[in-house]
Structures are given as C-alpha cells and as structure tokens.
Design a protein around this motif. Sequence first.
Motif, PDB file in Angstrom:
ATOM      1  N   THR A 153       2.284  -5.691   8.858  1.00 39.02           N
ATOM      2  CA  THR A 153       1.112  -5.062   8.235  1.00 39.02           C
ATOM      3  C   THR A 153       1.513  -4.194   7.049  1.00 39.02           C
ATOM      4  OG1 THR A 153      -0.751  -3.533   8.561  1.00 39.02           O
ATOM      5  CG2 THR A 153       1.204  -3.156   9.913  1.00 39.02           C
ATOM      6  N   PRO A 154       0.742  -4.238   5.971  1.00 36.63           N
ATOM      7  CA  PRO A 154       1.002  -3.330   4.843  1.00 36.63           C
ATOM      8  C   PRO A 154       0.628  -1.883   5.178  1.00 36.63           C
ATOM      9  CG  PRO A 154      -0.923  -4.668   4.404  1.00 36.63           C
ATOM     10  CD  PRO A 154      -0.324  -5.182   5.678  1.00 36.63           C
ATOM     11  N   ASP A 155      -0.091  -1.685   6.271  1.00 37.37           N
ATOM     12  CA  ASP A 155      -0.487  -0.347   6.708  1.00 37.37           C
ATOM     13  C   ASP A 155       0.446   0.193   7.789  1.00 37.37           C
ATOM     14  OD1 ASP A 155      -2.713  -0.131   5.013  1.00 37.37           O
ATOM     15  OD2 ASP A 155      -3.956  -1.259   6.411  1.00 37.37           O
ATOM     16  N   ALA A 156       1.739  -0.126   7.685  1.00 37.85           N
ATOM     17  CA  ALA A 156       2.706   0.250   8.719  1.00 37.85           C
ATOM     18  C   ALA A 156       2.704   1.752   8.988  1.00 37.85           C
ATOM     19  CB  ALA A 156       4.107  -0.226   8.335  1.00 37.85           C
ATOM     20  N   ALA A 157       2.635   2.566   7.941  1.00 38.71           N
ATOM     21  CA  ALA A 157       2.671   4.019   8.132  1.00 38.71           C
ATOM     22  C   ALA A 157       1.480   4.486   8.959  1.00 38.71           C
ATOM     23  CB  ALA A 157       2.705   4.736   6.781  1.00 38.71           C
ATOM     24  N   ALA A 158       0.294   3.975   8.647  1.00 40.36           N
ATOM     25  CA  ALA A 158      -0.909   4.368   9.389  1.00 40.36           C
ATOM     26  C   ALA A 158      -0.857   3.847  10.827  1.00 40.36           C
ATOM     27  CB  ALA A 158      -2.153   3.858   8.677  1.00 40.36           C
ATOM     28  N   ARG A 172       0.849  -1.190   0.000  1.00 47.94           N
ATOM     29  CA  ARG A 172       0.000   0.000   0.000  1.00 47.94           C
ATOM     30  C   ARG A 172       0.873   1.224   0.000  1.00 47.94           C
ATOM     31  NH1 ARG A 172      -4.690  -1.811   3.980  1.00 47.94           N
ATOM     32  NH2 ARG A 172      -5.400  -3.537   2.747  1.00 47.94           N
ATOM     33  N   THR A 173       0.400   2.282  -0.626  1.00 43.47           N
ATOM     34  CA  THR A 173       1.140   3.529  -0.656  1.00 43.47           C
ATOM     35  C   THR A 173       0.759   4.361   0.561  1.00 43.47           C
ATOM     36  OG1 THR A 173       1.116   3.498  -3.063  1.00 43.47           O
ATOM     37  CG2 THR A 173       1.610   5.605  -2.009  1.00 43.47           C
ATOM     38  N   PRO A 174       1.735   4.832   1.324  1.00 45.92           N
ATOM     39  CA  PRO A 174       1.426   5.670   2.488  1.00 45.92           C
ATOM     40  C   PRO A 174       0.703   6.942   2.054  1.00 45.92           C
ATOM     41  CG  PRO A 174       3.740   5.027   2.477  1.00 45.92           C
ATOM     42  CD  PRO A 174       3.149   4.610   1.162  1.00 45.92           C
ATOM     43  N   PRO A 175      -0.231   7.456   2.885  1.00 52.81           N
ATOM     44  CA  PRO A 175      -0.975   8.655   2.524  1.00 52.81           C
ATOM     45  C   PRO A 175      -0.089   9.892   2.404  1.00 52.81           C
ATOM     46  CG  PRO A 175      -1.453   8.001   4.776  1.00 52.81           C
ATOM     47  CD  PRO A 175      -0.600   6.927   4.178  1.00 52.81           C
ATOM     48  N   CYS A 176       0.943   9.985   3.201  1.00 57.20           N
ATOM     49  CA  CYS A 176       1.816  11.151   3.182  1.00 57.20           C
ATOM     50  C   CYS A 176       3.243  10.665   3.424  1.00 57.20           C
ATOM     51  CB  CYS A 176       1.400  12.150   4.267  1.00 57.20           C
ATOM     52  SG  CYS A 176       2.435  13.623   4.302  1.00 57.20           S
ATOM     53  N   ASP A 177       4.136  10.950   2.478  1.00 57.29           N
ATOM     54  CA  ASP A 177       5.505  10.450   2.586  1.00 57.29           C
ATOM     55  C   ASP A 177       6.467  11.487   2.014  1.00 57.29           C
ATOM     56  OD1 ASP A 177       7.612   8.746   3.047  1.00 57.29           O
ATOM     57  OD2 ASP A 177       7.173   7.418   1.372  1.00 57.29           O
ATOM     58  N   PRO A 178       6.487  12.700   2.626  1.00 57.51           N
ATOM     59  CA  PRO A 178       7.255  13.793   2.026  1.00 57.51           C
ATOM     60  C   PRO A 178       8.756  13.544   1.921  1.00 57.51           C
ATOM     61  CG  PRO A 178       6.554  14.380   4.235  1.00 57.51           C
ATOM     62  CD  PRO A 178       5.880  13.075   3.879  1.00 57.51           C
TER      63      PRO A 178
END
Length: 117
Positions: free
Chosen positions: A93-98, A5-11
């Motif tokens: 988890t693929p949602d690691a950033a969240a 999954r692509t993280p929502p915000c990854d500046p």
Amino acid sequence: MTEQRTPPCDPDGLWSSIEDLWTWLDANRRHGGETGLVLRMLKLTEEVGEVAQAVIGATGQNPRKGVTHTWEDVQGELCDVVITALVALRTLTPDAAAVFGRHLAGVRARSLGPAGP
C-alpha cells in the motif's frame, strides 16, 4: 501499488527512507506481479533467520563455532527485519505510514489501554 504518497508526519525521515528504498527496489526488481510480491514478503523470513543466527553466535550456542557475533550484531539484524517489514508493507500500500500508525495505535490500546491526553 506504485502510487507514491507523502506521509503526514515524518520527523526522523523514517517513511521517506522507506519510500526511497521501496522505489529503488521496485525499479530494480527481477520479478513482477504476484511472484515479486511473494518474494518481497519472503525476504522477511531471510532477515529473521539472520537474527536467529546472530543470537546463536552471540551466545556461543554452536560449540563448533563458539561466539561469532555480538549483541550489537543482533541489534543490526533486528533493524534489518524492521526495515524489510516496512518496505514489504509499502509494497502492499502507498499508505504504509497511515496503515502502520493505525495498527500500532490499536495494538497499544489493546495492550496498554487508551492513550492519555
């Protein structure tokens, strides 16, 4: 656990880099299943041990060896711990950033109070 999954915000590209590292490690792992999962988590212990070794070396606490590391070495080892922990989280988890974002917000609120505007 392999869904991407692509993280929502990854500046700064942090989560993209973690995803790339996880993908590379997953493609080159020697052990799968629960054994692979446990070994990925145990890698953290190895990295934390390297922090301890660097601190002991930076302070010269081993009289036989003397000063063998710098505080910059300690910084690098701490970075390795953080990277390893984030890759381990991504393994779970693929949602690691969240997951990390929610947990950080909870720790921040618990420690510093609610965030301002």
